[in-house]
Design an enzyme around this catalytic site. Structure first.
Site, PDB file in Angstrom:
ATOM      1  N   CYS A  33       0.122 -11.246   0.744  1.00 26.69           N
ATOM      2  CA  CYS A  33       0.405 -12.498   0.060  1.00 26.69           C
ATOM      3  C   CYS A  33       1.151 -12.269  -1.240  1.00 26.69           C
ATOM      4  CB  CYS A  33      -0.899 -13.225  -0.267  1.00 26.69           C
ATOM      5  SG  CYS A  33      -1.812 -13.688   1.202  1.00 26.69           S
ATOM      6  N   GLY A  77       5.038 -13.188   2.069  1.00 28.30           N
ATOM      7  CA  GLY A  77       4.316 -14.106   2.939  1.00 28.30           C
ATOM      8  C   GLY A  77       5.191 -15.259   3.341  1.00 28.30           C
ATOM      9  N   ASN A  93      -4.245 -12.453  -3.404  1.00 29.04           N
ATOM     10  CA  ASN A  93      -3.517 -11.457  -2.608  1.00 29.04           C
ATOM     11  C   ASN A  93      -4.442 -10.266  -2.422  1.00 29.04           C
ATOM     12  OD1 ASN A  93      -0.895  -9.066  -3.391  1.00 29.04           O
ATOM     13  ND2 ASN A  93      -1.636  -9.691  -1.409  1.00 29.04           N
ATOM     14  N   GLY A  94      -4.689  -9.901  -1.162  1.00 24.46           N
ATOM     15  CA  GLY A  94      -5.567  -8.755  -0.900  1.00 24.46           C
ATOM     16  C   GLY A  94      -6.557  -9.108   0.185  1.00 24.46           C
ATOM     17  N   TYR A 140       7.436   0.073   1.456  1.00 24.36           N
ATOM     18  CA  TYR A 140       7.939  -1.051   2.232  1.00 24.36           C
ATOM     19  C   TYR A 140       7.778  -2.410   1.573  1.00 24.36           C
ATOM     20  CZ  TYR A 140       8.105  -4.688   5.789  1.00 24.36           C
ATOM     21  OH  TYR A 140       8.393  -5.834   6.472  1.00 24.36           O
TER      22      TYR A 140
HETATM   23  P1  AMP Z   1       6.782  -1.189  14.622  1.00 24.08           P
HETATM   24  O1  AMP Z   1       7.887  -1.761  15.431  1.00 24.08           O
HETATM   25  O2  AMP Z   1       5.462  -1.823  14.954  1.00 24.08           O
HETATM   26  O3  AMP Z   1       6.725   0.317  14.666  1.00 24.08           O
HETATM   27  O4  AMP Z   1       7.039  -1.609  13.111  1.00 24.08           O
HETATM   28  C1  AMP Z   1       7.809  -0.822  12.251  1.00 24.08           C
HETATM   29  C2  AMP Z   1       8.764  -1.680  11.494  1.00 24.08           C
HETATM   30  O5  AMP Z   1       8.077  -2.772  10.873  1.00 24.08           O
HETATM   31  C3  AMP Z   1       9.449  -0.884  10.398  1.00 24.08           C
HETATM   32  O6  AMP Z   1      10.833  -1.050  10.573  1.00 24.08           O
HETATM   33  C4  AMP Z   1       8.992  -1.498   9.097  1.00 24.08           C
HETATM   34  O7  AMP Z   1      10.084  -1.779   8.254  1.00 24.08           O
HETATM   35  C5  AMP Z   1       8.282  -2.778   9.482  1.00 24.08           C
HETATM   36  N1  AMP Z   1       6.947  -2.865   8.859  1.00 24.08           N
HETATM   37  C6  AMP Z   1       6.127  -1.876   8.529  1.00 24.08           C
HETATM   38  N2  AMP Z   1       4.985  -2.352   7.996  1.00 24.08           N
HETATM   39  C7  AMP Z   1       5.094  -3.683   8.007  1.00 24.08           C
HETATM   40  C8  AMP Z   1       4.257  -4.751   7.573  1.00 24.08           C
HETATM   41  N3  AMP Z   1       3.060  -4.503   7.050  1.00 24.08           N
HETATM   42  N4  AMP Z   1       4.707  -6.017   7.723  1.00 24.08           N
HETATM   43  C9  AMP Z   1       5.903  -6.264   8.289  1.00 24.08           C
HETATM   44  N5  AMP Z   1       6.739  -5.290   8.702  1.00 24.08           N
HETATM   45  C10 AMP Z   1       6.340  -4.018   8.577  1.00 24.08           C
END
Ligand code: AMP
Length: 488
Positions: free
Chosen positions: A17, A43, A118-119, A262
């Site tokens: 969030c 979010g 947030n959390g 990220y």
């Molecule tokens: P996946 O396809 O499940 O391996 O997701 C990896 C991709 O999702 C990477 O390109 C990241 O940039 C992105 N990503 C990683 N963590 C998150 C997160 N918590 N929320 C949204 N996107 C994420």
């Protein structure tokens, strides 16, 4: 985290969030909408603002993006006052219903109270059960509502004392922005897992104050960064200024390292470190640790871009935009089924063939969670004619779920929890795959390496070292165990 659907058993219901609060500016709701817009990446599911005009509270909450809800001047006009708090919500599953949308608001005997969180609270289910037993009637299914009930039943008289009383009973990661008739309050949990900053807006003496998840929300409203709210600190803002209360004993801070990798926006300065620089340094360290002969370094946009730049500079291999991102689709990560998620990756990225054809390509991304994105991207780059495809990841393997407010699926769905790096390379179809080491990550962030006795960051998703207890998980595990024993 939601309470229903037996979610103590489901560790995938995690929220990320963004929070924002402002004290003493004209048109506070409009300024809050701008701040929330800058925090939209934290979010996208729902958003809300509560304003206070000195006599009454006003609120508007809605599903969807900030612009969809607060782009209309008529909505803002219904939120008068010089004080406001706002929230952006991001939940993968759980209830997408309006009553879960924050800021939550309640009328107490001492006046109105709004809170944006947030959390994640890691004892929310236990507290919820105890509060329901005491007769509390929950209106929503979000864990944040326990704050409201704990404050309501507190025997202390002032709002700040009631808030402290509530905070002493919750366990978990929280950055809160709260508003009463008398003050705007900002709180970080004792380990400071989630970010929260304090800013100044307008001229000294007459101007106002801002609280926000990230500094990018200050820039958009023309506020200046003052400082991070400290771990375990409550800042209380009123017409007399800013007062700091530190009700918890000192504990070693454990800021979330994934914010650097990220989650935070690259133009934010988080815990005194520009996120953009941090990501470039992580990329450079990755090149030192896991270099490979190649013709071109290609980021997986957008989150892989700064790391790929760092990798390129360090390796001397040219950086090129070999994958183009379509900005008009949401994050693939939040799509509910694998089928849709697979399609989503194609909707979001396309190959820039002239850059890739007949080249040895190093792809740089920030993380592999389920592996869906990497698999599709590698395939796409090969189809565009790349001779070799090497995947480099600017985080260590994500082997554990986050219980502190970053959205990760349950452990069984994390690719790195089930497979070695070589197996993962095969599964995503890459010629080679490497992740930055945990020590390399710490070095890139200016630390000598990870000291296992006192790590500087919360890195539980990479190490399984959870710095905040997980009472709900433990309670659930005990329940499962007793069910098994009963069935024996
Ligand atoms: P996946 O396809 O499940 O391996 O997701 C990896 C991709 O999702 C990477 O390109 C990241 O940039 C992105 N990503 C990683 N963590 C998150 C997160 N918590 N929320 C949204 N996107 C994420």
């Amino acid at each position: 985290m939601a309470f229903d659907q037996g979610c103590a058993e489901d560790d995938s219901l995690h929220e990320e969030c963004g929070v924002f609060g402002i004290w003493n500016v004209p048109d506070a709701a409009a300024v809050t909408a701008l701040g929330l817009h800058a925090l939209q990446h934290r979010g996208q599911e729902a958003t809300g603002i509560v304003s206070f005009d000195g006599a009454r509270f006003h609120s508007h909450r809605g599903m969807g993006l900030v612009g969809d809800n607060f782009g209309d001047r008529r909505v803002i006009d219904k939120l008068p006052g010089r004080i406001a708090v706002g929230h952006n919500r991001y939940a993968t599953t759980g209830d997408t219903i309006l009553r879960n949308v924050q800021p939550l608001y309640a009328d107490f005997e001492f006046g109105g109270f709004a809170v944006a969180h947030n959390g994640n609270l890691t004892n929310a289910h236990l507290l919820h059960r105890a509060l329901v037993r005491r007769g509390c009637l929950f209106q929503s299914t979000t864990d944040s509502e326990v704050f409201i009930h704990l404050i309501a039943i507190s025997l202390y008289s002032t709002v700040v004392d009631r808030l402290i009383d509530a905070l002493k009973q919750v366990v978990g990661a929280y950055s809160l922005v709260a508003l009463s008739n008398e003050a705007l309050m900002g709180v970080r949990d004792p380990l400071g897992v989630r970010p929260l900053i304090l800013g100044r807006i307008g001229s000294e003496g007459t101007g106002g104050w801002v609280l926000a998840s990230e500094s990018c929300a200050l820039d958009i409203v023309g506020a200046n960064f003052v400082r991070d709210v400290e771990p375990g600190e409550i800042v209380v803002i009123n017409d007399q200024g800013v007062h700091s209360v530190k009700p918890f004993g000192r504990s070693r801070e454990r800021f979330c390292v994934f914010e650097y990798i990220y989650f935070s926006r690259p133009d934010s300065v988080v815990e005194s470190m520009p996120v953009y620089d941090a990501r470039k340094r992580i990329g450079a360290e990755l090149a030192r640790e896991a270099g490979v002969p190649a013709d071109v370094i290609v980021p997986v946009p957008d989150s892989g871009v700064p790391a790929a730049m760092g990798y390129s500079t360090q390796s001397g291999i040219p950086f090129e935009l070999g994958i183009i991102r379509n900005h008009y689709v949401g994050r693939t990560f939040i799509e509910p089924t694998d089928h849709i998620r697979n399609l989503g990756v194609k909707l979001k990225h396309s190959a820039n063939r002239p850059v890739l054809e007949d080249r040895r390509v190093v792809l740089v991304d920030d993380s592999i969670v389920r592996g869906t994105t990497s698999k599709k991207i590698v395939e796409m780059v090969r189809q565009a004619g790349a001779r070799e495809v090497h995947m480099r990841i600017s985080s260590p393997p994500t082997t554990h779920s986050c219980f502190y407010g970053i959205d990760t699926p349950e452990r069984g769905k994390l690719l790195a929890a089930r497979h070695s790096v070589d197996e993962m390379a095969d599964l995503i179809g890459a010629d080679s795959l490497a992740f930055i080491s945990i020590d390399g990550l710490y070095r890139a962030l200016g630390k000598p390496g990870r000291d296992p006795d006192k790590p500087h960051y919360c890195d539980a998703c990479f190490t399984g070292d959870y710095p905040i207890p997980l009472p709900d998980q433990q309670d659930n595990a005990e329940k499962q165990l007793s069910l098994l024993t009963m069935n024996d």
